[in-house]
Design a protein around this motif. Structure first.
Motif, mmCIF file in Angstrom:
data_model
loop_
_atom_site.group_PDB
_atom_site.id
_atom_site.type_symbol
_atom_site.label_atom_id
_atom_site.label_comp_id
_atom_site.label_asym_id
_atom_site.label_seq_id
_atom_site.Cartn_x
_atom_site.Cartn_y
_atom_site.Cartn_z
ATOM 1 N N LEU A 166 4.141 5.368 -9.280
ATOM 2 C CA LEU A 166 4.149 4.486 -10.250
ATOM 3 C C LEU A 166 2.642 3.787 -10.377
ATOM 4 O O LEU A 166 2.043 3.518 -11.246
ATOM 5 N N ALA A 167 2.104 3.281 -9.080
ATOM 6 C CA ALA A 167 1.096 2.582 -8.763
ATOM 7 C C ALA A 167 -0.272 3.383 -9.372
ATOM 8 O O ALA A 167 -1.082 2.881 -9.960
ATOM 9 N N ALA A 168 -0.180 4.744 -8.818
ATOM 10 C CA ALA A 168 -1.205 5.197 -9.486
ATOM 11 C C ALA A 168 -1.089 5.726 -10.708
ATOM 12 O O ALA A 168 -2.351 5.548 -11.352
ATOM 13 N N ILE A 169 -0.165 5.779 -11.535
ATOM 14 C CA ILE A 169 -0.227 5.857 -12.858
ATOM 15 C C ILE A 169 -0.693 4.811 -13.757
ATOM 16 O O ILE A 169 -1.355 4.884 -14.637
ATOM 17 N N LEU A 170 -0.133 3.626 -13.308
ATOM 18 C CA LEU A 170 -0.672 2.512 -13.949
ATOM 19 C C LEU A 170 -1.973 2.158 -13.775
ATOM 20 O O LEU A 170 -2.670 1.598 -14.772
ATOM 21 N N SER A 171 -2.705 2.783 -12.684
ATOM 22 C CA SER A 171 -4.295 2.300 -12.250
ATOM 23 C C SER A 171 -5.167 3.127 -13.016
ATOM 24 O O SER A 171 -6.174 3.160 -12.991
ATOM 25 N N GLN A 172 -4.493 3.996 -13.978
ATOM 26 C CA GLN A 172 -5.385 4.806 -14.973
ATOM 27 C C GLN A 172 -5.855 3.862 -15.969
ATOM 28 O O GLN A 172 -7.120 4.069 -16.564
ATOM 29 N N LYS A 173 -5.078 2.829 -16.437
ATOM 30 C CA LYS A 173 -5.664 1.963 -17.313
ATOM 31 C C LYS A 173 -5.565 0.636 -16.941
ATOM 32 O O LYS A 173 -5.967 -0.499 -17.558
ATOM 33 N N HIS A 174 -4.958 0.337 -15.711
ATOM 34 C CA HIS A 174 -4.946 -1.120 -15.237
ATOM 35 C C HIS A 174 -5.829 -1.205 -13.941
ATOM 36 O O HIS A 174 -5.746 -0.276 -13.251
ATOM 37 N N ARG A 175 -6.349 -2.373 -13.610
ATOM 38 C CA ARG A 175 -6.742 -2.773 -12.297
ATOM 39 C C ARG A 175 -5.472 -2.940 -11.180
ATOM 40 O O ARG A 175 -4.805 -3.954 -11.457
ATOM 41 N N VAL A 176 -5.183 -2.098 -10.426
ATOM 42 C CA VAL A 176 -4.047 -2.244 -9.446
ATOM 43 C C VAL A 176 -4.398 -2.541 -8.044
ATOM 44 O O VAL A 176 -5.073 -1.498 -7.472
ATOM 45 N N ILE A 177 -3.678 -3.253 -7.458
ATOM 46 C CA ILE A 177 -3.855 -3.436 -5.935
ATOM 47 C C ILE A 177 -2.642 -3.136 -5.134
ATOM 48 O O ILE A 177 -1.493 -3.835 -5.533
#
Length: 422
Positions: free
Chosen positions: A18-29
């Protein structure tokens, strides 16, 4: 163009997906308590990660970075925190809130020292499975006490081995929120990456019920299908698979999870059934249905054990080969693997095991790892197919070995363990 900062806590089998999927459109740490995992991710060492997640991390352009310490002094632009950590079952069956509550309280302590974050209405989105009543009893009081945060609950409905696809294209997205501002904010973040027309907005308390009841009902379907298969076997009805297919064609029932096969296992199903039964007991509601679901599941395991032991006796075998060790195909997860439990009860000296992820797996010393199907076939006259893949059925067409399948989906080259062992 990337949008907003998200801190993702919990990079396990589901969290990393889920973190990887969100990081397509968001800056994820991304953060995880397992520092070795974080080190591996930083070095792009994905060897122990599920195949679909590994490919996604390699091929996609992602804005995903990893940290080994939760230091909120450097996260001024943070908009939301996603949490997907294990909420393991207690001895009574219900999901434990203790690890989650400890983590949330630690996060709150650290946020309080960052004045910029305190001025925001920070969103804490829980993705871990919650026992109904967790929000009301433990999270809501924190929400009232600390007016700089809101909780939302968006549970996952995914399966190991297909987590990326299941997260991207779910049957539904259930948004649990108790105020419109939080609901809108979390929906905006999900809608940038998740593809589904079925979005259900519901209270957090209602969402807790949706998650637990959905998996419990699926287990009900699996057990009912296996009950039908056993009735067909006892009454010498040959076309079990067609019987179930016909019943499932009724739109009121559906064919998903309605097949004769092994007992259910894995990370979620057994725990959700136990948790739902516990909820029924605490609510003073009849729970005999869930007792029956568990009993039928156990009965199917014993049925398969007895059938394989009969094969061993009839063929006077000293060793047997099996294809599949993890609880299902295309995953490295061995938690609640019914296949391992079945193998432990077989009355034979040697069991040779092939699994596509065999080199990553820790298996019982009484079993022998086989790194190739060729070796497995050479060493064993009889092969039991646990993992439901067409290529294993096709393999039987070219081989002189005897093959038996635990799924009611065989042909002339593979005996259906649910029907015939001649």
């Amino acid at each position: 163009m990337y949008d907003k900062n998200i801190l993702f806590v919990g990079l396990g089998k589901l969290g990393l997906s889920l973190a990887a999927i969100l990081s397509q459109k968001h800056r994820v740490i991304g953060y995880d308590i397992n520092s070795k995992l974080v080190d591996d991710l930083k070095l792009k060492n994905f060897s122990s990660i599920e195949n679909d997640v590994r490919e996604f991390l390699k091929k996609k352009k992602l804005n995903l970075n990893f940290i080994k310490e939760l230091n909120f002094s450097k996260l001024d632009k943070l908009q939301s925190i996603f949490i997907l950590i294990p909420t393991n079952s207690s001895i009574h069956g219900e999901y434990s809130y203790k690890n989650l509550l400890f983590l949330v309280k630690e996060i709150i302590k650290k946020i309080k020292h960052n004045k910029k974050l305190v001025k925001k209405k920070l969103l804490i989105n829980i993705c871990s499975t919650l026992q109904p009543g967790t929000y009301k009893s433990y999270l809501k009081p924190l929400e009232k006490k600390y007016n700089f945060l809101n909780f939302t609950y968006v549970p996952e409905f995914v399966a190991c081995g297909t987590t990326i696809n299941d997260f991207l294209y779910p049957d539904q997205l259930v948004i649990g929120a108790n105020n419109k501002v939080a609901q809108k904010k979390i929906l905006e973040q999900y809608s940038k990456v998740i593809k589904t027309k079925n979005i259900n907005k519901i209270s957090i308390e209602g969402c807790e019920m949706v998650k637990l009841c959905s998996n419990s009902f699926i287990c009900n379907k699996i057990s009912f299908a296996n009950l039908i298969s056993e009735i067909c076997f006892k009454n010498k009805i040959p076309d079990t698979n067609l019987v179930l297919k016909s019943i499932g064609t009724d739109s009121r029932i559906g064919n998903k999870f309605f097949k004769a096969g092994p007992p259910f296992g894995g990370l979620c199903f057994p725990k959700d059934v136990r948790a739902f039964k516990n909820l029924c007991q605490k609510s003073n509601v009849n729970y005999t249905l869930m007792n029956s679901v568990e009993q039928i599941n156990e009965s199917k395991k014993k049925f398969i054990i007895n059938k394989i032991n009969l094969i061993i006796r009839k063929n006077k075998l000293k060793s047997i080969g099996v294809i599949g060790f993890t609880f299902k195909e295309d995953t490295k997860v061995t938690d609640e693997s019914q296949y391992e439990k079945i193998m432990n009860k077989l009355k034979i000296k040697k069991i040779n095991v092939f699994d596509e992820n065999i080199k990553y797996l820790k298996i019982n010393k009484k079993f022998t790892k086989e790194i190739s199907l060729t070796n497995l076939l050479k060493k064993n006259k009889v092969i039991i197919i646990f993992h439901n893949k067409k290529k294993y059925l096709n393999l039987a067409k070219k081989s002189k070995n005897k093959f038996y399948n635990v799924w009611s989906k065989s042909d002339d080259h593979v005996k259906d363990l649910n029907l015939n062992i001649d």
